[in-house]
Design an enzyme around this catalytic site. Sequence first.
Site, PDB file in Angstrom:
ATOM      1  N   THR A  83      -7.780  10.906   0.917  1.00 62.01           N
ATOM      2  CA  THR A  83      -8.107  11.932  -0.090  1.00 62.01           C
ATOM      3  C   THR A  83      -7.007  12.069  -1.123  1.00 62.01           C
ATOM      4  O   THR A  83      -6.016  11.386  -1.078  1.00 62.01           O
ATOM      5  CB  THR A  83      -8.331  13.281   0.615  1.00 62.01           C
ATOM      6  OG1 THR A  83      -7.240  13.480   1.506  1.00 62.01           O
ATOM      7  CG2 THR A  83      -9.615  13.266   1.377  1.00 62.01           C
ATOM      8  N   GLU A 101       5.695   3.983   7.598  1.00 66.23           N
ATOM      9  CA  GLU A 101       5.279   5.196   6.888  1.00 66.23           C
ATOM     10  C   GLU A 101       6.160   6.382   7.258  1.00 66.23           C
ATOM     11  O   GLU A 101       6.279   6.754   8.425  1.00 66.23           O
ATOM     12  CB  GLU A 101       3.812   5.499   7.194  1.00 66.23           C
ATOM     13  CG  GLU A 101       2.895   4.606   6.373  1.00 66.23           C
ATOM     14  CD  GLU A 101       1.419   4.831   6.648  1.00 66.23           C
ATOM     15  OE1 GLU A 101       0.617   4.486   5.795  1.00 66.23           O
ATOM     16  OE2 GLU A 101       1.094   5.366   7.722  1.00 66.23           O
ATOM     17  N   THR A 118       0.332 -10.417  12.820  1.00 65.00           N
ATOM     18  CA  THR A 118       1.235  -9.532  12.078  1.00 65.00           C
ATOM     19  C   THR A 118       0.515  -8.857  10.932  1.00 65.00           C
ATOM     20  O   THR A 118      -0.692  -8.962  10.791  1.00 65.00           O
ATOM     21  CB  THR A 118       2.442 -10.336  11.546  1.00 65.00           C
ATOM     22  OG1 THR A 118       3.223  -9.473  10.740  1.00 65.00           O
ATOM     23  CG2 THR A 118       1.985 -11.512  10.712  1.00 65.00           C
ATOM     24  N   THR A 161       0.882  -1.189   0.000  1.00 74.15           N
ATOM     25  CA  THR A 161       0.000   0.000   0.000  1.00 74.15           C
ATOM     26  C   THR A 161       0.908   1.225   0.000  1.00 74.15           C
ATOM     27  O   THR A 161       1.407   1.625  -1.036  1.00 74.15           O
ATOM     28  CB  THR A 161      -0.967  -0.012   1.202  1.00 74.15           C
ATOM     29  OG1 THR A 161      -0.229  -0.190   2.412  1.00 74.15           O
ATOM     30  CG2 THR A 161      -1.994  -1.097   1.064  1.00 74.15           C
ATOM     31  N   LYS A 175       4.020  -7.143   3.626  1.00 70.37           N
ATOM     32  CA  LYS A 175       3.769  -5.716   3.453  1.00 70.37           C
ATOM     33  C   LYS A 175       3.490  -5.127   4.831  1.00 70.37           C
ATOM     34  O   LYS A 175       3.002  -5.814   5.734  1.00 70.37           O
ATOM     35  CB  LYS A 175       2.629  -5.445   2.478  1.00 70.37           C
ATOM     36  CG  LYS A 175       1.250  -5.892   2.890  1.00 70.37           C
ATOM     37  CD  LYS A 175       0.501  -4.907   3.762  1.00 70.37           C
ATOM     38  CE  LYS A 175       0.492  -3.531   3.137  1.00 70.37           C
ATOM     39  NZ  LYS A 175      -0.208  -2.580   4.056  1.00 70.37           N
ATOM     40  N   ASN A 201      -0.334  10.471   6.578  1.00 66.73           N
ATOM     41  CA  ASN A 201      -1.530  10.093   7.318  1.00 66.73           C
ATOM     42  C   ASN A 201      -2.530  11.210   7.528  1.00 66.73           C
ATOM     43  O   ASN A 201      -3.647  10.978   7.980  1.00 66.73           O
ATOM     44  CB  ASN A 201      -1.144   9.465   8.650  1.00 66.73           C
ATOM     45  CG  ASN A 201      -0.598   8.082   8.418  1.00 66.73           C
ATOM     46  OD1 ASN A 201      -1.282   7.245   7.852  1.00 66.73           O
ATOM     47  ND2 ASN A 201       0.652   7.868   8.788  1.00 66.73           N
TER      48      ASN A 201
END
Lengths: 408, 408
Positions: free
Chosen positions: B408, B281, B195, B158, B184, B403
């Site tokens: 959007t 991230e 996990t 992702t 991932k 985040n």
Amino acid sequence: MGEGHYEVIEGGSIITPKGFFAGGVHCGLKKTDRHDIGIIRCEVPAVAAAVYTTNAFQAAPLKVTRESLQDGRLQAVVVNSGNANACTGQQGEADAYEMRAQAARHLGVAEQDVAVASTGVIGELLKMDCVSAGIEALPARLGSTPQSAEDFSQAILTTDLVKKEICVTVDVNGKKVVIAGAAKGSGMIHPNMATMLAFMTTDAVIEQPALQVLMRQATDSTFNMITVDGDTSTNDILIAMASGMASNDVLNEDHPDWEAFAAGFTYVCQVLAQAIARDGEGATKLVEVSVNGAVSDLSARAIAKTVVGSSLVKSAVFGADANWGRIIAAVGRAGEPVNPESVDIRLGDISVLEASRPVIFDEDAALVYLKGDTVRIVVDLHHGEGKATAWGCDLTYDYVRINAAYRT
Amino acid sequence: MGEGHYEVIEGGSIITPKGFFAGGVHCGLKKTDRHDIGIIRCEVPAVAAAVYTTNAFQAAPLKVTRESLQDGRLQAVVVNSGNANACTGQQGEADAYEMRAQAARHLGVAEQDVAVASTGVIGELLKMDCVSAGIEALPARLGSTPQSAEDFSQAILTTDLVKKEICVTVDVNGKKVVIAGAAKGSGMIHPNMATMLAFMTTDAVIEQPALQVLMRQATDSTFNMITVDGDTSTNDILIAMASGMASNDVLNEDHPDWEAFAAGFTYVCQVLAQAIARDGEGATKLVEVSVNGAVSDLSARAIAKTVVGSSLVKSAVFGADANWGRIIAAVGRAGEPVNPESVDIRLGDISVLEASRPVIFDEDAALVYLKGDTVRIVVDLHHGEGKATAWGCDLTYDYVRINAAYRT
């Protein structure tokens, strides 16, 4: 909350209750010229109580304050910002005792009636020459004017942007009793059975054990329900002093106006707690999470704190993104009993999830709502009678900026 | 870890163990043209096991996969990214069953031998026309070439920036057994007894209960020891399939080479877990926190995870700030037994705290170390024999950016 029992005094502060004086100066602990040491003093030895951080590495000043509070009385509090005096070993402890001794001498009060608190960087020794200069300068500057209170409030701030103050009055057997508080927060905010630096004053006549119990109860639903970053500080402390100068009949749980006093006291805690959350490091808004229908209040508290502490929820609120999936994911990882089929979620008045099913909602309206300075998230679990509210703030670029270079 | 028992196969992937084919295509679930649906297929029904998220709101595909795994066998896994199919009610469940049925039909395997996994946005229904098109296109594209594995690895990502793959070989009674994995991660990463999406293949002959037990043990010290943001997803799952085509004597805990196999299996889990943490991230580096001298391994795990998950520690690492005060504050709030007087902390080889006292260290050397792409924090509590290691990443502007506007 018992609204109506108490009345807010606009412009009131910790010196509004009878018998209190305060002040603050710059002594050199902060690199800027902002105030960094302050004192609250009471005319008489006050009935006092405190709650402390649960962090295993409690800072030296907390040890000294615990000692001072063994008899349930205090006449003064000396507090510095810019240095936490935590993880500073024997020398740090000696410094905290020295701060107490010097404050007592210059104020003319007994050493064991002085509390000490510190906030700032961990692991550096206090510059005691600065501290001594500040303590020497302060007694002459203590006053009961709005400026004195302002000086104190500024002296306890670190990365805080605004001072946090509140003052209310309550009728206790026909006497006007005043309750006030001042606090600092900002980062490393995730109180656990204790709080940030917060100081409360009241002129109520009150029994010490009743004050201690009330403080713990009020803390559980206010200071312990906020989080900025999930990190519990080594220095958190809330201290309350009651001068007894309001001449009311002595307050305890059996007093007919106990409920009114407790409501006012709790309201002061709540306003300070919300102010700390709203002024969290880098925050642009206050986030309030209310959980209803949990199996117990305790369970509701755990869920509310999990949601308000979620980095993903906090980032979404910063971005005004109505990403309720992150809210329900946070509810689901709180480790509390839920019925996966019966959850409602609202953002303000906008329903986004009903019985665990997505609701088609007006995204534009949600955007407008989430761009406001206060975001209320309501989670109804329909699984019991427990409820709780927690407060926090959004996670922003500025939080990262502030904390990527705090020492440097 | 038993290094030496296993050997890394450079360029190996989930199709390296005998009997496995994989592939991935773009079907329209992601807005970009990146792959978003993939399949792993085994030539024969494989011995299989899985661990699942502990989040109370488990996504629909997990329910379907649990059903498929009741007999401990799987022949294929179909997985999509771009949509988590979580909190999607009856329709979401029907869609997950439909995915399984379609995959089974097009692959020519039994429905109950197909697992389903999804990752992406929560609370939106799957675009089943896209999913169907992808499943229809995939069987013809399944292969055992590096490109097939690459296609699959891309299809499960992702916000991940890099694919996560590892492959090792172990000798089991003279036969070469291969163990491989792909995963991932990225956001909502705080596995708890489960996990992220991770898939493991092996050609070992192994008893199903032994595989399940090994998987849980390996998970506890690898996937369950990473955190990106403290948020546990609704969709986490680790699935392992063993084709049995290596022709070794059947593996279980009594096999003389069990330890070697377990070490290789655990190593695959660890590499994938570290890769997920490093690619969290917005992350710029991997943070590894080792805790020694705790009262138990369990206690060490709790402390290591608290430190690696602290927003303040993560921000300081991003800023290359040797702010060990935040590390000890995190240790102190973990709620585990510590001796406040006996803690050592090192950043790499640089000692910053000894017996809970600050050490004068070379700030320039610390800065250089903290600017590296891997930061190791070692905490020695000198309070017992327990130890553990946890992995995470720094907290950066990009985490907030990603985040604040995910949907959007």
